[in-house]
Motif scaffolding. Structure first.
Motif, PDB file in Angstrom:
ATOM      1  N   ASP A 131      51.936  45.800  93.559  1.00  0.00           N
ATOM      2  CA  ASP A 131      51.663  45.235  92.170  1.00  0.00           C
ATOM      3  C   ASP A 131      51.750  43.634  92.289  1.00  0.00           C
ATOM      4  O   ASP A 131      51.405  43.215  91.507  1.00  0.00           O
ATOM      5  CB  ASP A 131      52.424  45.757  91.034  1.00  0.00           C
ATOM      6  CG  ASP A 131      52.198  47.083  90.921  1.00  0.00           C
ATOM      7  OD1 ASP A 131      50.985  47.834  91.311  1.00  0.00           O
ATOM      8  OD2 ASP A 131      52.986  47.778  90.122  1.00  0.00           O
ATOM      9  N   HIS A 184      49.174  39.873  95.001  1.00  0.00           N
ATOM     10  CA  HIS A 184      48.072  38.679  94.661  1.00  0.00           C
ATOM     11  C   HIS A 184      48.837  37.771  93.839  1.00  0.00           C
ATOM     12  O   HIS A 184      48.035  36.745  93.661  1.00  0.00           O
ATOM     13  CB  HIS A 184      46.929  39.560  93.672  1.00  0.00           C
ATOM     14  CG  HIS A 184      47.470  40.111  92.446  1.00  0.00           C
ATOM     15  ND1 HIS A 184      48.297  41.113  92.100  1.00  0.00           N
ATOM     16  CD2 HIS A 184      47.336  39.310  91.107  1.00  0.00           C
ATOM     17  CE1 HIS A 184      48.682  41.109  90.917  1.00  0.00           C
ATOM     18  NE2 HIS A 184      48.003  40.145  90.222  1.00  0.00           N
ATOM     19  N   HIS A 204      46.747  40.820  87.054  1.00  0.00           N
ATOM     20  CA  HIS A 204      45.938  42.517  86.800  1.00  0.00           C
ATOM     21  C   HIS A 204      45.943  42.698  85.449  1.00  0.00           C
ATOM     22  O   HIS A 204      46.896  42.415  84.749  1.00  0.00           O
ATOM     23  CB  HIS A 204      46.900  43.585  87.637  1.00  0.00           C
ATOM     24  CG  HIS A 204      46.709  43.625  89.073  1.00  0.00           C
ATOM     25  ND1 HIS A 204      45.439  43.592  89.556  1.00  0.00           N
ATOM     26  CD2 HIS A 204      47.551  43.813  89.884  1.00  0.00           C
ATOM     27  CE1 HIS A 204      45.626  43.788  91.045  1.00  0.00           C
ATOM     28  NE2 HIS A 204      46.945  43.895  91.179  1.00  0.00           N
ATOM     29  N   ASP A 249      45.114  45.389  82.169  1.00  0.00           N
ATOM     30  CA  ASP A 249      44.887  46.725  81.573  1.00  0.00           C
ATOM     31  C   ASP A 249      44.181  46.696  80.405  1.00  0.00           C
ATOM     32  O   ASP A 249      44.950  46.021  79.364  1.00  0.00           O
ATOM     33  CB  ASP A 249      46.136  47.543  81.562  1.00  0.00           C
ATOM     34  CG  ASP A 249      46.202  49.212  81.218  1.00  0.00           C
ATOM     35  OD1 ASP A 249      44.730  49.443  81.196  1.00  0.00           O
ATOM     36  OD2 ASP A 249      46.867  49.543  81.185  1.00  0.00           O
ATOM     37  N   GLY A 296      51.075  43.574  85.476  1.00  0.00           N
ATOM     38  CA  GLY A 296      50.269  42.563  84.934  1.00  0.00           C
ATOM     39  C   GLY A 296      50.397  42.430  83.335  1.00  0.00           C
ATOM     40  O   GLY A 296      51.625  42.946  82.672  1.00  0.00           O
TER      41      GLY A 296
END
Length: 325
Positions: free
Chosen positions: A186, A189, A296, A298, A319
């Motif tokens: 996770d 990046h 990231h 959601d 994220g």
């Protein structure tokens, strides 16, 4: 306006959708047509009643949400520097009110995005936390060129902004910790130099200590962080996501090791120093614009705010969660 209201302290089921009158800006205020609202652990704490005695936090019923993105709807008397229709994002507002189609805001905590090319969902997810990261590293940690940084809870929404900000401020190496090997991916990046599970970080770093520890987690992790600090090292407390209390901390330990533990809570800080907000934010907007910082996301509709809180409390969100309005 559409709004999500915390009707009483309790579980996610206390979040209910309703219609409320549109807020109108008074002198020195503006309103925003909200397109995106960030969901954070502070919202969960507010819903559960953990912040019931905190100055400035309203009692139920109230609309949660510290940070929104959207466009300027209306300017109150005396407000300059913005025009109706400007794309904007707010920083963390202790007045809450973000889970709604119209948000009342203090212009000092509003950042213009016109011409930046920054996606509003990324802006609301990353910019407030990146501003927190910048202020904690510059005002509290006094990060110096070439220093080494350790960030706990590396996959979380706040911790995730630290590598890009620390690197921009001159950090030479940024290490992250996560709760399990499964969570390492996770963080791929985010630009960490290395990511270690939290049960291994002390033996991994004892021989190569760090200058600054960023801790949004707390519990035993906080006390253990003293074992990996250089002399004149600093632990910066920026949250307490753990469900366990901190271990005992001896002032003599700090004295003998020549280290310090400091706290930084951005909402109360902005209440006292709103003039510090926008300059700090302006320094990190380029990190979002050039892609150095990207989280990231959601993304859920406003009507699923309760589900957003369930996911966040489960502790497995990489994220940030953003509600679309």
């Amino acid at each position: 306006m559409r709004a999500i209201v915390i009707s009483q302290y309790g579980g996610p089921e206390t979040l209910t959708e309703t219609e409320l009158p549109d807020p109108r800006p008074g002198p020195g205020q503006l309103t925003i047509d909200t397109t995106h609202a960030a969901v954070g652990l502070v919202d969960v704490f507010a819903r559960r009643g953990d912040l019931a005695d905190h100055p400035g936090v309203p009692n139920p019923p109230f609309v949660p949400g510290l940070e929104v993105a959207g466009t300027v709807r209306e300017l109150g008397p005396g407000v300059t520097g913005f025009e109706v229709g400007d794309p904007v994002v707010t920083l963390s507002q202790m007045s809450l009110g973000g889970y709604a189609s119209v948000t009342l805001a203090d212009p000092a905590l509003v950042v213009g995005l016109k011409g930046s090319g920054v996606d509003p969902a990324q802006a609301v997810a990353a910019l407030p936390n990146a501003t927190t990261a910048h202020l904690s590293l510059t005002r509290i940690a006094r990060l110096a060129e070439g220093e080494r940084v350790l960030v706990h809870g590396a996959a979380g929404g706040l911790a995730a902004t630290y590598p890009a900000v620390a690197r921009a401020l001159g950090a030479s190496h940024v290490t992250g910790t996560v709760s399990s090997r499964r969570r390492v991916r996770d963080t791929d990046h985010l630009g960490f130099d290395e990511v270690i599970t939290s049960d291994r970080f002390v033996p991994a770093l004892e021989s190569r200590p760090v200058d600054v520890v960023i801790d949004p987690v707390g519990g035993e992790l906080r006390t253990a962080s003293l074992n990996v600090l250089k002399p004149l090292g600093r632990v910066i407390v920026v949250g307490h996501a753990a469900n366990t209390p901190d271990g005992p901390l001896s002032a003599d330990r700090l004295w003998l090791d020549s280290v310090g533990v400091f706290g930084f809570s951005v909402g109360p800080f902005f209440q006292l120093h709103p003039e510090a907000a926008r300059p700090a934010a302006d320094t990190v907007v380029p990190l979002l614009a050039n892609g150095a910082l990207k989280l990231h996301l959601d993304i859920l509709p406003l009507s699923e705010a309760a589900e957003a809180h369930r996911r966040l409390e489960a502790g497995h969100v990489p994220g940030r969660i953003v509600l679309t309005v």
